[in-house]
Design a protein around this motif. Sequence first.
Motif, PDB file in Angstrom:
ATOM      1  N   LEU A  34       0.884  -1.254  -0.060  1.00 33.78           N
ATOM      2  CA  LEU A  34       0.094  -0.002   0.028  1.00 33.78           C
ATOM      3  C   LEU A  34       0.844   1.392  -0.019  1.00 33.78           C
ATOM      4  O   LEU A  34       0.547   2.219  -0.675  1.00 33.78           O
ATOM      5  CB  LEU A  34      -0.883   0.070   1.051  1.00 33.78           C
ATOM      6  CG  LEU A  34      -2.255  -1.067   1.162  1.00 33.78           C
ATOM      7  CD1 LEU A  34      -2.877  -0.975   2.524  1.00 33.78           C
ATOM      8  CD2 LEU A  34      -3.051  -0.502   0.429  1.00 33.78           C
ATOM      9  N   SER A  35       1.987   1.237   0.928  1.00 33.36           N
ATOM     10  CA  SER A  35       2.826   2.486   0.985  1.00 33.36           C
ATOM     11  C   SER A  35       3.445   2.667  -0.296  1.00 33.36           C
ATOM     12  O   SER A  35       3.653   3.973  -0.878  1.00 33.36           O
ATOM     13  CB  SER A  35       3.566   2.042   2.131  1.00 33.36           C
ATOM     14  OG  SER A  35       4.561   3.292   2.054  1.00 33.36           O
ATOM     15  N   ARG A  41      -5.401   1.861   2.902  1.00 32.71           N
ATOM     16  CA  ARG A  41      -6.409   0.655   2.703  1.00 32.71           C
ATOM     17  C   ARG A  41      -7.943   1.034   2.421  1.00 32.71           C
ATOM     18  O   ARG A  41      -8.566   0.329   1.633  1.00 32.71           O
ATOM     19  CB  ARG A  41      -6.627   0.167   4.389  1.00 32.71           C
ATOM     20  CG  ARG A  41      -5.554  -0.703   4.694  1.00 32.71           C
ATOM     21  CD  ARG A  41      -5.855  -1.715   5.968  1.00 32.71           C
ATOM     22  NE  ARG A  41      -6.495  -1.143   6.869  1.00 32.71           N
ATOM     23  CZ  ARG A  41      -6.223  -0.493   8.169  1.00 32.71           C
ATOM     24  NH1 ARG A  41      -4.959  -0.474   8.254  1.00 32.71           N
ATOM     25  NH2 ARG A  41      -6.930  -0.224   8.948  1.00 32.71           N
ATOM     26  N   SER A  42      -8.342   2.310   2.779  1.00 29.28           N
ATOM     27  CA  SER A  42      -9.826   2.595   2.290  1.00 29.28           C
ATOM     28  C   SER A  42      -9.657   2.827   0.684  1.00 29.28           C
ATOM     29  O   SER A  42     -10.851   2.470  -0.132  1.00 29.28           O
ATOM     30  CB  SER A  42     -10.235   3.659   2.896  1.00 29.28           C
ATOM     31  OG  SER A  42      -9.157   4.932   2.667  1.00 29.28           O
ATOM     32  N   ASP A  43      -8.617   3.257   0.049  1.00 25.97           N
ATOM     33  CA  ASP A  43      -8.268   3.318  -1.190  1.00 25.97           C
ATOM     34  C   ASP A  43      -8.465   2.113  -1.927  1.00 25.97           C
ATOM     35  O   ASP A  43      -9.221   1.793  -3.029  1.00 25.97           O
ATOM     36  CB  ASP A  43      -7.059   3.929  -1.663  1.00 25.97           C
ATOM     37  CG  ASP A  43      -6.982   5.378  -1.159  1.00 25.97           C
ATOM     38  OD1 ASP A  43      -8.275   6.115  -1.222  1.00 25.97           O
ATOM     39  OD2 ASP A  43      -5.744   5.926  -0.977  1.00 25.97           O
ATOM     40  N   TRP A  44      -7.801   1.274  -1.201  1.00 24.03           N
ATOM     41  CA  TRP A  44      -7.706  -0.316  -1.635  1.00 24.03           C
ATOM     42  C   TRP A  44      -9.515  -0.760  -1.716  1.00 24.03           C
ATOM     43  O   TRP A  44      -9.840  -1.504  -2.493  1.00 24.03           O
ATOM     44  CB  TRP A  44      -6.843  -1.273  -1.071  1.00 24.03           C
ATOM     45  CG  TRP A  44      -7.008  -2.658  -1.473  1.00 24.03           C
ATOM     46  CD1 TRP A  44      -6.863  -3.181  -2.712  1.00 24.03           C
ATOM     47  CD2 TRP A  44      -6.950  -3.944  -0.571  1.00 24.03           C
ATOM     48  NE1 TRP A  44      -7.144  -4.739  -2.789  1.00 24.03           N
ATOM     49  CE2 TRP A  44      -7.082  -5.014  -1.410  1.00 24.03           C
ATOM     50  CE3 TRP A  44      -7.095  -4.097   0.688  1.00 24.03           C
ATOM     51  CZ2 TRP A  44      -7.200  -6.265  -1.017  1.00 24.03           C
ATOM     52  CZ3 TRP A  44      -7.089  -5.255   1.306  1.00 24.03           C
ATOM     53  CH2 TRP A  44      -7.034  -6.468   0.446  1.00 24.03           C
ATOM     54  N   GLY A  45      -9.903  -0.595  -0.649  1.00 25.23           N
ATOM     55  CA  GLY A  45     -11.432  -0.992  -0.626  1.00 25.23           C
ATOM     56  C   GLY A  45     -12.411  -0.405  -1.717  1.00 25.23           C
ATOM     57  O   GLY A  45     -13.219  -0.891  -2.377  1.00 25.23           O
ATOM     58  N   LEU A  46     -12.042   0.806  -2.121  1.00 30.35           N
ATOM     59  CA  LEU A  46     -12.514   1.564  -3.220  1.00 30.35           C
ATOM     60  C   LEU A  46     -12.366   0.885  -4.572  1.00 30.35           C
ATOM     61  O   LEU A  46     -12.933   0.568  -5.383  1.00 30.35           O
ATOM     62  CB  LEU A  46     -12.436   3.116  -3.311  1.00 30.35           C
ATOM     63  CG  LEU A  46     -13.165   3.685  -4.340  1.00 30.35           C
ATOM     64  CD1 LEU A  46     -14.631   3.457  -4.073  1.00 30.35           C
ATOM     65  CD2 LEU A  46     -12.528   5.327  -4.063  1.00 30.35           C
ATOM     66  N   LEU A  47     -10.939   0.576  -4.705  1.00 31.99           N
ATOM     67  CA  LEU A  47     -10.486  -0.333  -5.882  1.00 31.99           C
ATOM     68  C   LEU A  47     -11.355  -1.520  -6.140  1.00 31.99           C
ATOM     69  O   LEU A  47     -11.914  -1.943  -6.960  1.00 31.99           O
ATOM     70  CB  LEU A  47      -9.267  -0.421  -6.000  1.00 31.99           C
ATOM     71  CG  LEU A  47      -8.196   0.904  -6.288  1.00 31.99           C
ATOM     72  CD1 LEU A  47      -6.858   0.695  -5.924  1.00 31.99           C
ATOM     73  CD2 LEU A  47      -8.707   1.562  -7.551  1.00 31.99           C
ATOM     74  N   LEU A  48     -11.438  -2.215  -4.898  1.00 31.40           N
ATOM     75  CA  LEU A  48     -12.183  -3.591  -4.777  1.00 31.40           C
ATOM     76  C   LEU A  48     -13.478  -3.243  -5.099  1.00 31.40           C
ATOM     77  O   LEU A  48     -14.283  -4.081  -5.869  1.00 31.40           O
ATOM     78  CB  LEU A  48     -11.929  -4.090  -3.490  1.00 31.40           C
ATOM     79  CG  LEU A  48     -10.780  -4.783  -3.042  1.00 31.40           C
ATOM     80  CD1 LEU A  48     -10.867  -5.184  -1.455  1.00 31.40           C
ATOM     81  CD2 LEU A  48     -10.591  -6.091  -4.002  1.00 31.40           C
TER      82      LEU A  48
END
Length: 296
Positions: A34-35, A41-48
């Motif tokens: 992520l770094s 993490r919330s950005d990854w959640g949005l990508l998911l």
Amino acid sequence: MNQKDVTNIAIWEEMKAVWQKLKSVYRPAISTELSESRISRSDWGLLLAVLKFEPEETTPGHLMIRNPFTAAEVYRERLEELTSVGYLSKTQAGKYVLTSEGRTLTERLMIIARDAMDGVILNPNEGIDVLLNSLTRLVQTSLETPSPPNNWSIGLSYKLMPPADRPIPYIEQAITCIAAYYDDSYLAAWRKSRLSATALDTLTLFWRGEANSYDSVCDRLTQRGHSCDVYAGIVDDLRTLEYLKGTNDDLWITPTGRLVRNQIEDDTENYFYNPWKILEDDEKTRLYGFLQELST
């Protein structure tokens, strides 16, 4: 805990404990990626979320279906930020899709997370079969239960189910699906109340004892992206309905307001636990016990 004491609520609480434990396993594993990728993490959640919406393109409106409490502009800004770093692209219609780089990153993070969870051991191992069987049946029954609620959120989460031969990642995603069905249930109960999303959000603060004035509402809900003027109007509306009483500096929920909010909670639980009727008492006892094994 004996058979008659094992309630659906107790099992769900234990599922959430397992869910949190598994998050504590995979979150450190993905932190470096992520770094290096310049996202949270919330950005990854949005990508998911964008991945799960496929083949549809994503708009703020899609994201507001599951979380209608946040303003569309907040979602638009987050989608634009991920576009600016190359993980999303914007179509001519103003909708968003994953770029090849965004898809690779999203899927790589899933692989890292699931590889980390593969290292979690359930002892005794026979608990795995009980967990897999019970969770699979709960997810499938929730997917197949006629509305209300709509099975929109759980249907999206189900798209990410890994194969059952990876039992711990499978268990984690199954619980994620069940949590999505809880959201579906809450949304159905909210719509039945005929309150706006912002009105429910505001009323809930008073119901939980987390607000006692207009200023406290504004302070607690500013992250939703709505102006304080919006909440001023909502407080006035709730007073007109006699769900709140008092001045802006000293507000409290009325018995009528509490009754309405309690009904939303009751309706949510009735919808959510309806598919759980498939679980026999002895199965509940075994399921609860093995969830405890996994959560500790």
